[in-house]
Design a protein around this motif. Sequence first.
Motif: not given
Length: 476
Positions: A345-351
Amino acid sequence: MTTIAAGPCFDTAREVADAVLYEGYVLYPYRASSAKNRMRWQFGVLVPPAYGLDVGEHAWHRTECLAEPRADAELVAQVRFLHTQRRTVQSAGPHRSFRTVDRLELPDRVLVPWDEGVEEAVEFRVPIAELCAAHNKAVAFPFRRPATEETEDVRDEAGQLVGRLVRRRAQVDGVLRLWAVELPGPCRVVRLRAVVENTGEWCPGLGRAADREAALPHALVSAHLLLGLTAGSFVSMTDPPEWAAPAVKECRNERTWPVLAGVDGRADVVLSSPIILEDHPRIAPESCGTLYDATEIDEILALRTAALTDQEKREARGTDDRAAAVVDLADSLPPEIWERLHGAVRSLREVTDGPPVLVTPGEEDAALADLMTPQLPWWDPAVDASVDPGTDRVLVDGTPVGAGSRVRLRPGRRRTDAQDLFLQDAPALVEAVIQDVDGVVHLAVTLDDDPGADLRRAQGRFLYFQPDEVVPVEAR
Protein backbone atom coordinates in the motif's frame (compact mmCIF):
# COMPACT_ATOMS: atom_id res chain seq x y z
CA MET A 1 42.00 30.63 5.09
CA THR A 2 40.11 29.30 2.08
CA THR A 3 36.93 27.32 2.64
CA ILE A 4 35.50 24.90 0.11
CA ALA A 5 31.74 24.79 -0.27
CA ALA A 6 30.13 21.50 0.66
CA GLY A 7 29.18 19.42 -2.34
CA PRO A 8 25.67 18.27 -3.19
CA CYS A 9 24.55 14.92 -1.81
CA PHE A 10 24.36 12.30 -4.56
CA ASP A 11 23.25 9.44 -2.25
CA THR A 12 19.59 9.30 -3.30
CA ALA A 13 20.38 9.86 -6.98
CA ARG A 14 23.08 7.19 -6.89
CA GLU A 15 20.61 4.51 -5.78
CA VAL A 16 18.57 5.07 -8.94
CA ALA A 17 21.71 5.62 -11.03
CA ASP A 18 22.96 2.17 -9.99
CA ALA A 19 19.72 0.66 -11.29
CA VAL A 20 20.36 2.48 -14.58
CA LEU A 21 24.01 1.37 -14.55
CA TYR A 22 23.12 -2.31 -14.26
CA GLU A 23 19.84 -2.37 -16.22
CA GLY A 24 20.10 -5.47 -18.40
CA TYR A 25 23.60 -6.32 -17.10
CA VAL A 26 22.59 -9.99 -16.81
CA LEU A 27 19.01 -11.18 -17.31
CA TYR A 28 17.01 -14.15 -16.13
CA PRO A 29 17.88 -17.06 -16.28
CA TYR A 30 21.25 -15.41 -15.50
CA ARG A 31 23.32 -17.79 -17.64
CA ALA A 32 25.84 -16.85 -20.30
CA SER A 33 24.33 -19.51 -22.57
CA SER A 34 20.93 -17.78 -22.53
CA ALA A 35 20.09 -16.06 -25.82
CA LYS A 36 19.11 -12.80 -24.10
CA ASN A 37 22.54 -12.66 -22.41
CA ARG A 38 24.46 -12.92 -25.66
CA MET A 39 23.44 -9.47 -26.92
CA ARG A 40 24.14 -7.26 -23.93
CA TRP A 41 24.73 -3.61 -23.09
CA GLN A 42 21.67 -2.00 -24.65
CA PHE A 43 21.45 1.33 -22.79
CA GLY A 44 23.76 4.33 -22.83
CA VAL A 45 26.64 2.70 -24.74
CA LEU A 46 29.11 5.32 -26.00
CA VAL A 47 31.22 3.48 -28.54
CA PRO A 48 34.59 4.54 -30.00
CA PRO A 49 34.03 7.05 -32.82
CA ALA A 50 35.50 4.73 -35.45
CA TYR A 51 32.92 2.05 -34.66
CA GLY A 52 29.87 4.27 -34.45
CA LEU A 53 30.24 5.76 -37.93
CA ASP A 54 28.32 3.09 -39.82
CA VAL A 55 26.28 1.11 -37.29
CA GLY A 56 23.92 3.67 -35.78
CA GLU A 57 25.48 3.68 -32.30
CA HIS A 58 26.93 6.91 -31.00
CA ALA A 59 30.10 8.15 -29.35
CA TRP A 60 28.45 10.91 -27.29
CA HIS A 61 25.31 12.05 -25.54
CA ARG A 62 24.15 15.52 -24.64
CA THR A 63 22.32 16.97 -21.64
CA GLU A 64 20.83 20.47 -21.41
CA CYS A 65 18.95 21.88 -18.44
CA LEU A 66 18.24 25.12 -16.60
CA ALA A 67 19.70 26.09 -13.24
CA GLU A 68 19.27 28.94 -10.77
CA PRO A 69 22.70 29.08 -9.15
CA ARG A 70 23.47 31.40 -6.28
CA ALA A 71 26.56 33.56 -6.07
CA ASP A 72 29.84 31.60 -5.99
CA ALA A 73 27.98 28.35 -6.74
CA GLU A 74 30.00 25.46 -8.14
CA LEU A 75 28.87 22.72 -10.49
CA VAL A 76 29.83 19.19 -9.50
CA ALA A 77 29.66 16.76 -12.44
CA GLN A 78 30.12 13.01 -12.09
CA VAL A 79 30.37 10.75 -15.15
CA ARG A 80 29.53 7.12 -14.33
CA PHE A 81 29.78 4.09 -16.59
CA LEU A 82 30.73 0.43 -16.77
CA HIS A 83 34.13 -0.55 -18.13
CA THR A 84 33.88 -3.89 -19.94
CA GLN A 85 36.26 -6.49 -18.53
CA ARG A 86 36.78 -9.53 -20.76
CA ARG A 87 37.14 -12.74 -18.77
CA THR A 88 38.66 -15.90 -20.24
CA VAL A 89 38.80 -19.31 -18.57
CA GLN A 90 41.93 -21.44 -18.48
CA SER A 91 42.45 -25.01 -17.31
CA ALA A 92 45.53 -25.88 -15.24
CA GLY A 93 48.12 -28.36 -16.52
CA PRO A 94 51.37 -29.69 -15.09
CA HIS A 95 53.94 -27.25 -13.72
CA ARG A 96 51.40 -24.39 -13.59
CA SER A 97 50.82 -24.44 -17.32
CA PHE A 98 47.44 -23.17 -18.54
CA ARG A 99 45.36 -23.48 -21.68
CA THR A 100 42.23 -21.53 -22.62
CA VAL A 101 39.00 -23.57 -22.51
CA ASP A 102 35.30 -22.97 -23.23
CA ARG A 103 34.17 -24.10 -19.76
CA LEU A 104 35.56 -25.31 -16.48
CA GLU A 105 33.33 -27.63 -14.41
CA LEU A 106 33.36 -27.25 -10.63
CA PRO A 107 31.02 -28.86 -8.08
CA ASP A 108 29.23 -25.58 -7.29
CA ARG A 109 29.60 -23.66 -10.56
CA VAL A 110 30.45 -23.83 -14.25
CA LEU A 111 32.94 -21.17 -15.33
CA VAL A 112 32.64 -19.84 -18.88
CA PRO A 113 34.07 -16.84 -20.80
CA TRP A 114 32.11 -13.69 -19.98
CA ASP A 115 32.23 -9.90 -20.14
CA GLU A 116 32.10 -8.40 -16.65
CA GLY A 117 31.34 -4.76 -15.90
CA VAL A 118 33.59 -2.68 -13.66
CA GLU A 119 32.11 0.49 -12.19
CA GLU A 120 33.91 3.68 -13.14
CA ALA A 121 33.24 7.23 -11.95
CA VAL A 122 35.08 10.47 -12.68
CA GLU A 123 34.15 13.69 -10.92
CA PHE A 124 34.87 17.29 -11.83
CA ARG A 125 34.14 20.53 -10.00
CA VAL A 126 34.02 23.98 -11.60
CA PRO A 127 32.58 27.38 -10.57
CA ILE A 128 29.49 28.41 -12.54
CA ALA A 129 31.05 31.85 -13.00
CA GLU A 130 34.03 30.24 -14.76
CA LEU A 131 31.75 28.41 -17.19
CA CYS A 132 29.79 31.58 -17.94
CA ALA A 133 33.03 33.55 -18.44
CA ALA A 134 34.01 31.18 -21.26
CA HIS A 135 31.42 33.01 -23.41
CA ASN A 136 29.59 29.98 -24.77
CA LYS A 137 32.79 28.01 -25.30
CA ALA A 138 33.20 24.51 -23.90
CA VAL A 139 35.35 23.80 -20.87
CA ALA A 140 36.78 20.31 -21.44
CA PHE A 141 37.61 17.73 -18.76
CA PRO A 142 39.35 14.70 -20.33
CA PHE A 143 39.61 11.38 -18.49
CA ARG A 144 41.28 8.01 -19.10
CA ARG A 145 41.05 4.51 -17.69
CA PRO A 146 44.21 2.50 -18.52
CA ALA A 147 44.43 -1.06 -19.80
CA THR A 148 44.92 -3.71 -17.12
CA GLU A 149 45.27 -7.48 -16.81
CA GLU A 150 44.58 -9.59 -13.72
CA THR A 151 44.57 -13.31 -12.99
CA GLU A 152 42.66 -15.25 -10.34
CA ASP A 153 43.46 -18.83 -9.39
CA VAL A 154 40.57 -21.29 -9.32
CA ARG A 155 40.75 -24.15 -6.82
CA ASP A 156 38.48 -27.08 -6.10
CA GLU A 157 37.01 -28.06 -2.72
CA ALA A 158 40.27 -29.76 -1.72
CA GLY A 159 42.28 -26.64 -2.49
CA GLN A 160 43.82 -28.13 -5.62
CA LEU A 161 44.59 -25.67 -8.42
CA VAL A 162 42.33 -26.54 -11.36
CA GLY A 163 42.51 -23.38 -13.47
CA ARG A 164 42.49 -19.63 -13.48
CA LEU A 165 40.50 -16.66 -14.71
CA VAL A 166 42.23 -14.01 -16.82
CA ARG A 167 40.59 -10.59 -16.84
CA ARG A 168 41.65 -7.95 -19.33
CA ARG A 169 40.50 -4.35 -19.61
CA ALA A 170 41.29 -2.16 -22.61
CA GLN A 171 42.10 1.53 -22.37
CA VAL A 172 39.09 3.84 -22.37
CA ASP A 173 39.33 7.55 -23.16
CA GLY A 174 36.62 10.16 -22.82
CA VAL A 175 35.89 13.80 -22.21
CA LEU A 176 33.22 15.82 -20.44
CA ARG A 177 32.50 19.17 -22.06
CA LEU A 178 30.56 21.81 -20.13
CA TRP A 179 28.93 25.05 -21.28
CA ALA A 180 26.96 27.65 -19.31
CA VAL A 181 25.07 30.69 -20.62
CA GLU A 182 23.16 33.21 -18.54
CA LEU A 183 19.70 33.89 -19.90
CA PRO A 184 18.24 37.43 -19.92
CA GLY A 185 15.65 38.17 -17.29
CA PRO A 186 15.04 39.58 -13.82
CA CYS A 187 16.42 36.47 -12.09
CA ARG A 188 19.68 34.66 -12.64
CA VAL A 189 18.96 31.62 -14.80
CA VAL A 190 21.69 29.62 -16.52
CA ARG A 191 21.38 27.12 -19.35
CA LEU A 192 23.84 24.28 -18.76
CA ARG A 193 25.02 21.90 -21.43
CA ALA A 194 27.05 18.76 -20.74
CA VAL A 195 28.38 16.44 -23.43
CA VAL A 196 29.95 13.12 -22.50
CA GLU A 197 32.01 11.73 -25.38
CA ASN A 198 34.10 8.65 -26.05
CA THR A 199 37.36 9.88 -27.61
CA GLY A 200 39.08 6.51 -27.90
CA GLU A 201 41.26 5.92 -30.95
CA TRP A 202 40.33 2.24 -31.33
CA CYS A 203 39.51 1.19 -34.88
CA PRO A 204 38.63 -2.22 -36.34
CA GLY A 205 41.80 -2.44 -38.38
CA LEU A 206 42.52 -2.13 -42.07
CA GLY A 207 40.21 -4.21 -44.20
CA ARG A 208 38.20 -5.52 -41.23
CA ALA A 209 34.49 -4.94 -40.70
CA ALA A 210 33.33 -3.13 -37.57
CA ASP A 211 32.77 -5.70 -34.79
CA ARG A 212 30.67 -4.70 -31.78
CA GLU A 213 32.23 -7.39 -29.58
CA ALA A 214 35.67 -6.01 -30.34
CA ALA A 215 34.55 -2.41 -29.75
CA LEU A 216 32.80 -2.96 -26.40
CA PRO A 217 36.00 -3.12 -24.27
CA HIS A 218 36.75 0.41 -25.51
CA ALA A 219 33.21 1.74 -24.87
CA LEU A 220 31.59 3.63 -22.00
CA VAL A 221 28.73 1.28 -21.13
CA SER A 222 25.52 2.50 -19.43
CA ALA A 223 27.02 5.99 -19.34
CA HIS A 224 25.06 8.58 -17.38
CA LEU A 225 25.70 11.86 -15.62
CA LEU A 226 25.09 13.33 -12.17
CA LEU A 227 25.03 17.13 -11.88
CA GLY A 228 24.90 18.99 -8.59
CA LEU A 229 25.02 22.59 -7.36
CA THR A 230 26.77 23.63 -4.17
CA ALA A 231 24.30 26.52 -3.90
CA GLY A 232 21.09 26.94 -5.85
CA SER A 233 18.69 24.62 -7.65
CA PHE A 234 17.82 23.13 -11.02
CA VAL A 235 14.57 23.64 -12.93
CA SER A 236 12.42 20.60 -13.65
CA MET A 237 12.60 19.64 -17.31
CA THR A 238 9.53 17.44 -16.96
CA ASP A 239 7.23 19.88 -15.19
CA PRO A 240 8.80 23.34 -15.41
CA PRO A 241 7.21 26.44 -13.88
CA GLU A 242 5.32 28.60 -16.34
CA TRP A 243 8.01 31.28 -16.51
CA ALA A 244 10.65 28.70 -17.50
CA ALA A 245 8.61 26.69 -20.02
CA PRO A 246 9.81 28.59 -23.16
CA ALA A 247 13.48 28.22 -22.15
CA VAL A 248 12.99 24.52 -21.32
CA LYS A 249 11.57 23.92 -24.82
CA GLU A 250 14.76 25.33 -26.31
CA CYS A 251 16.95 22.81 -24.45
CA ARG A 252 18.17 19.86 -26.52
CA ASN A 253 18.74 16.52 -24.87
CA GLU A 254 20.10 13.78 -27.10
CA ARG A 255 20.12 10.16 -25.92
CA THR A 256 19.73 11.19 -22.27
CA TRP A 257 17.03 12.80 -20.16
CA PRO A 258 17.65 14.90 -17.00
CA VAL A 259 15.38 14.64 -13.95
CA LEU A 260 15.52 16.13 -10.46
CA ALA A 261 17.01 13.64 -8.00
CA GLY A 262 17.99 15.50 -4.84
CA VAL A 263 17.70 14.18 -1.30
CA ASP A 264 14.23 14.55 0.24
CA GLY A 265 12.80 16.12 -2.92
CA ARG A 266 15.41 18.86 -3.18
CA ALA A 267 16.27 20.30 -6.61
CA ASP A 268 20.05 20.66 -6.21
CA VAL A 269 20.86 17.39 -8.05
CA VAL A 270 20.03 16.21 -11.57
CA LEU A 271 20.37 12.66 -12.86
CA SER A 272 20.70 12.51 -16.66
CA SER A 273 20.27 8.93 -17.80
CA PRO A 274 19.72 7.02 -21.07
CA ILE A 275 16.46 5.71 -19.59
CA ILE A 276 13.57 8.18 -19.31
CA LEU A 277 12.59 8.66 -15.67
CA GLU A 278 10.32 10.98 -13.72
CA ASP A 279 11.46 13.67 -11.29
CA HIS A 280 12.66 12.27 -7.96
CA PRO A 281 12.67 8.59 -8.96
CA ARG A 282 12.98 6.07 -6.15
CA ILE A 283 13.80 2.40 -5.76
CA ALA A 284 10.80 0.52 -4.35
CA PRO A 285 11.40 0.06 -0.60
CA GLU A 286 10.08 -3.52 -0.87
CA SER A 287 12.93 -4.46 -3.24
CA CYS A 288 15.18 -6.93 -1.45
CA GLY A 289 18.19 -6.76 -3.76
CA THR A 290 19.46 -6.09 -7.26
CA LEU A 291 17.98 -8.35 -9.94
CA TYR A 292 19.45 -6.34 -12.87
CA ASP A 293 16.08 -5.78 -14.55
CA ALA A 294 14.58 -2.73 -12.85
CA THR A 295 11.61 -2.63 -15.25
CA GLU A 296 10.46 -6.09 -14.12
CA ILE A 297 8.64 -7.14 -10.96
CA ASP A 298 10.93 -8.43 -8.20
CA GLU A 299 8.47 -11.09 -7.10
CA ILE A 300 8.27 -12.66 -10.57
CA LEU A 301 12.03 -12.67 -11.10
CA ALA A 302 12.77 -14.04 -7.62
CA LEU A 303 10.19 -16.83 -8.00
CA ARG A 304 11.54 -17.80 -11.41
CA THR A 305 15.12 -17.76 -10.14
CA ALA A 306 14.25 -19.94 -7.14
CA ALA A 307 12.62 -22.42 -9.55
CA LEU A 308 15.80 -22.94 -11.63
CA THR A 309 17.25 -26.46 -11.61
CA ASP A 310 20.46 -27.18 -9.70
CA GLN A 311 22.39 -27.41 -12.98
CA GLU A 312 21.00 -24.06 -14.15
CA LYS A 313 22.01 -22.48 -10.85
CA ARG A 314 25.55 -23.88 -11.23
CA GLU A 315 25.78 -22.25 -14.64
CA ALA A 316 24.41 -18.95 -13.32
CA ARG A 317 26.88 -18.93 -10.42
CA GLY A 318 29.74 -19.50 -12.83
CA THR A 319 28.57 -16.82 -15.26
CA ASP A 320 29.10 -13.82 -12.98
CA ASP A 321 29.52 -13.08 -9.28
CA ARG A 322 26.51 -10.79 -9.47
CA ALA A 323 24.41 -13.56 -11.03
CA ALA A 324 25.55 -15.89 -8.25
CA ALA A 325 24.35 -13.32 -5.70
CA VAL A 326 20.91 -13.25 -7.36
CA VAL A 327 20.62 -17.05 -7.12
CA ASP A 328 21.69 -17.02 -3.47
CA LEU A 329 19.25 -14.21 -2.73
CA ALA A 330 16.28 -16.05 -4.26
CA ASP A 331 17.19 -19.22 -2.34
CA SER A 332 17.42 -17.44 1.00
CA LEU A 333 14.36 -15.15 1.08
CA PRO A 334 12.24 -15.73 4.22
CA PRO A 335 8.41 -15.95 3.99
CA GLU A 336 7.88 -12.41 5.31
CA ILE A 337 9.95 -10.98 2.44
CA TRP A 338 7.97 -12.97 -0.13
CA GLU A 339 4.77 -11.57 1.36
CA ARG A 340 6.14 -8.03 1.22
CA LEU A 341 7.02 -8.48 -2.47
CA HIS A 342 3.49 -9.65 -3.25
CA GLY A 343 1.94 -6.20 -2.80
CA ALA A 344 2.23 -2.91 -0.97
CA VAL A 345 0.00 0.00 0.00
CA ARG A 346 1.74 3.14 -1.20
CA SER A 347 -0.63 5.64 0.46
CA LEU A 348 -3.88 5.92 2.38
CA ARG A 349 -6.51 8.62 1.93
CA GLU A 350 -8.70 9.69 4.80
CA VAL A 351 -12.42 9.40 4.00
CA THR A 352 -14.48 12.11 5.68
CA ASP A 353 -18.20 12.67 5.91
CA GLY A 354 -19.78 14.50 2.99
CA PRO A 355 -21.79 17.72 3.19
CA PRO A 356 -24.92 17.70 5.33
CA VAL A 357 -28.03 16.34 3.62
CA LEU A 358 -31.28 18.35 3.97
CA VAL A 359 -34.23 16.07 4.67
CA THR A 360 -37.88 17.09 4.31
CA PRO A 361 -39.91 16.30 7.46
CA GLY A 362 -41.68 12.98 7.07
CA GLU A 363 -39.16 11.62 4.52
CA GLU A 364 -36.44 10.59 6.99
CA ASP A 365 -36.78 6.87 6.23
CA ALA A 366 -36.46 7.37 2.47
CA ALA A 367 -33.41 9.63 2.92
CA LEU A 368 -31.77 7.08 5.21
CA ALA A 369 -32.41 4.32 2.64
CA ASP A 370 -30.72 6.44 -0.05
CA LEU A 371 -27.68 6.96 2.16
CA MET A 372 -27.44 3.24 2.91
CA THR A 373 -27.69 2.24 -0.76
CA PRO A 374 -24.23 1.27 -2.09
CA GLN A 375 -22.99 3.74 -4.69
CA LEU A 376 -21.74 2.23 -7.93
CA PRO A 377 -18.28 3.28 -9.20
CA TRP A 378 -18.18 5.66 -12.17
CA TRP A 379 -16.91 2.96 -14.53
CA ASP A 380 -19.76 0.50 -13.85
CA PRO A 381 -22.11 0.32 -16.90
CA ALA A 382 -25.12 0.30 -14.56
CA VAL A 383 -24.36 3.91 -13.55
CA ASP A 384 -25.70 5.20 -16.89
CA ALA A 385 -29.13 3.73 -17.62
CA SER A 386 -29.04 5.22 -21.14
CA VAL A 387 -26.34 2.71 -22.14
CA ASP A 388 -27.03 -1.03 -22.37
CA PRO A 389 -24.41 -3.23 -24.12
CA GLY A 390 -27.00 -5.98 -24.55
CA THR A 391 -29.63 -3.92 -26.40
CA ASP A 392 -27.78 -0.98 -27.95
CA ARG A 393 -27.47 -0.84 -31.73
CA VAL A 394 -25.07 0.91 -34.06
CA LEU A 395 -25.57 1.55 -37.78
CA VAL A 396 -23.06 -0.19 -40.06
CA ASP A 397 -23.62 0.50 -43.77
CA GLY A 398 -27.22 1.41 -42.93
CA THR A 399 -27.84 -1.86 -41.04
CA PRO A 400 -28.49 -1.83 -37.25
CA VAL A 401 -25.90 -4.08 -35.57
CA GLY A 402 -26.07 -5.22 -31.97
CA ALA A 403 -25.94 -8.27 -29.73
CA GLY A 404 -26.93 -11.33 -31.78
CA SER A 405 -26.03 -9.80 -35.15
CA ARG A 406 -23.86 -11.81 -37.50
CA VAL A 407 -20.95 -10.05 -39.17
CA ARG A 408 -17.75 -10.68 -41.08
CA LEU A 409 -14.52 -9.12 -39.82
CA ARG A 410 -12.48 -6.68 -41.87
CA PRO A 411 -9.64 -5.56 -39.53
CA GLY A 412 -8.44 -2.06 -40.34
CA ARG A 413 -4.89 -0.96 -41.10
CA ARG A 414 -4.64 0.94 -37.83
CA ARG A 415 -4.60 -2.26 -35.77
CA THR A 416 -1.21 -3.34 -34.41
CA ASP A 417 -1.91 -7.00 -33.62
CA ALA A 418 -0.36 -9.11 -36.38
CA GLN A 419 -2.78 -11.95 -35.61
CA ASP A 420 -5.63 -9.83 -36.96
CA LEU A 421 -4.35 -10.68 -40.45
CA PHE A 422 -5.75 -14.19 -39.95
CA LEU A 423 -9.22 -12.84 -39.12
CA GLN A 424 -9.85 -11.24 -42.49
CA ASP A 425 -13.41 -12.10 -43.60
CA ALA A 426 -13.90 -14.41 -40.59
CA PRO A 427 -17.58 -14.92 -39.58
CA ALA A 428 -18.39 -13.73 -36.06
CA LEU A 429 -21.26 -13.12 -33.68
CA VAL A 430 -21.71 -9.72 -31.99
CA GLU A 431 -22.04 -10.18 -28.23
CA ALA A 432 -22.36 -6.55 -27.11
CA VAL A 433 -22.03 -2.92 -28.17
CA ILE A 434 -19.57 -1.19 -25.84
CA GLN A 435 -18.80 2.50 -25.37
CA ASP A 436 -15.54 3.49 -23.69
CA VAL A 437 -15.10 6.53 -21.45
CA ASP A 438 -14.24 8.65 -24.51
CA GLY A 439 -17.50 7.72 -26.23
CA VAL A 440 -15.86 5.49 -28.87
CA VAL A 441 -18.04 2.54 -29.87
CA HIS A 442 -16.61 -1.00 -29.98
CA LEU A 443 -18.24 -4.28 -30.98
CA ALA A 444 -17.47 -7.26 -28.74
CA VAL A 445 -17.52 -10.42 -30.88
CA THR A 446 -16.82 -14.15 -30.74
CA LEU A 447 -15.63 -16.16 -33.75
CA ASP A 448 -17.97 -18.74 -35.23
CA ASP A 449 -15.19 -21.34 -35.54
CA ASP A 450 -13.71 -20.70 -32.08
CA PRO A 451 -14.14 -23.90 -30.00
CA GLY A 452 -13.70 -21.81 -26.85
CA ALA A 453 -16.46 -19.32 -27.70
CA ASP A 454 -18.73 -20.54 -24.90
CA LEU A 455 -15.92 -20.14 -22.37
CA ARG A 456 -15.11 -16.64 -23.64
CA ARG A 457 -18.79 -15.73 -23.42
CA ALA A 458 -19.02 -17.00 -19.83
CA GLN A 459 -15.92 -15.03 -18.81
CA GLY A 460 -16.74 -11.91 -20.84
CA ARG A 461 -13.47 -12.16 -22.76
CA PHE A 462 -14.19 -11.04 -26.32
CA LEU A 463 -12.43 -9.69 -29.38
CA TYR A 464 -13.14 -6.01 -30.00
CA PHE A 465 -13.56 -4.24 -33.33
CA GLN A 466 -14.87 -0.85 -34.31
CA PRO A 467 -18.00 -0.58 -36.50
CA ASP A 468 -16.04 0.24 -39.66
CA GLU A 469 -14.10 -3.02 -39.25
CA VAL A 470 -17.11 -5.31 -39.71
CA VAL A 471 -19.56 -6.02 -42.51
CA PRO A 472 -23.11 -7.12 -41.56
CA VAL A 473 -23.97 -10.49 -43.04
CA GLU A 474 -27.39 -9.11 -44.01
CA ALA A 475 -25.67 -6.44 -46.08
CA ARG A 476 -23.88 -9.10 -48.13
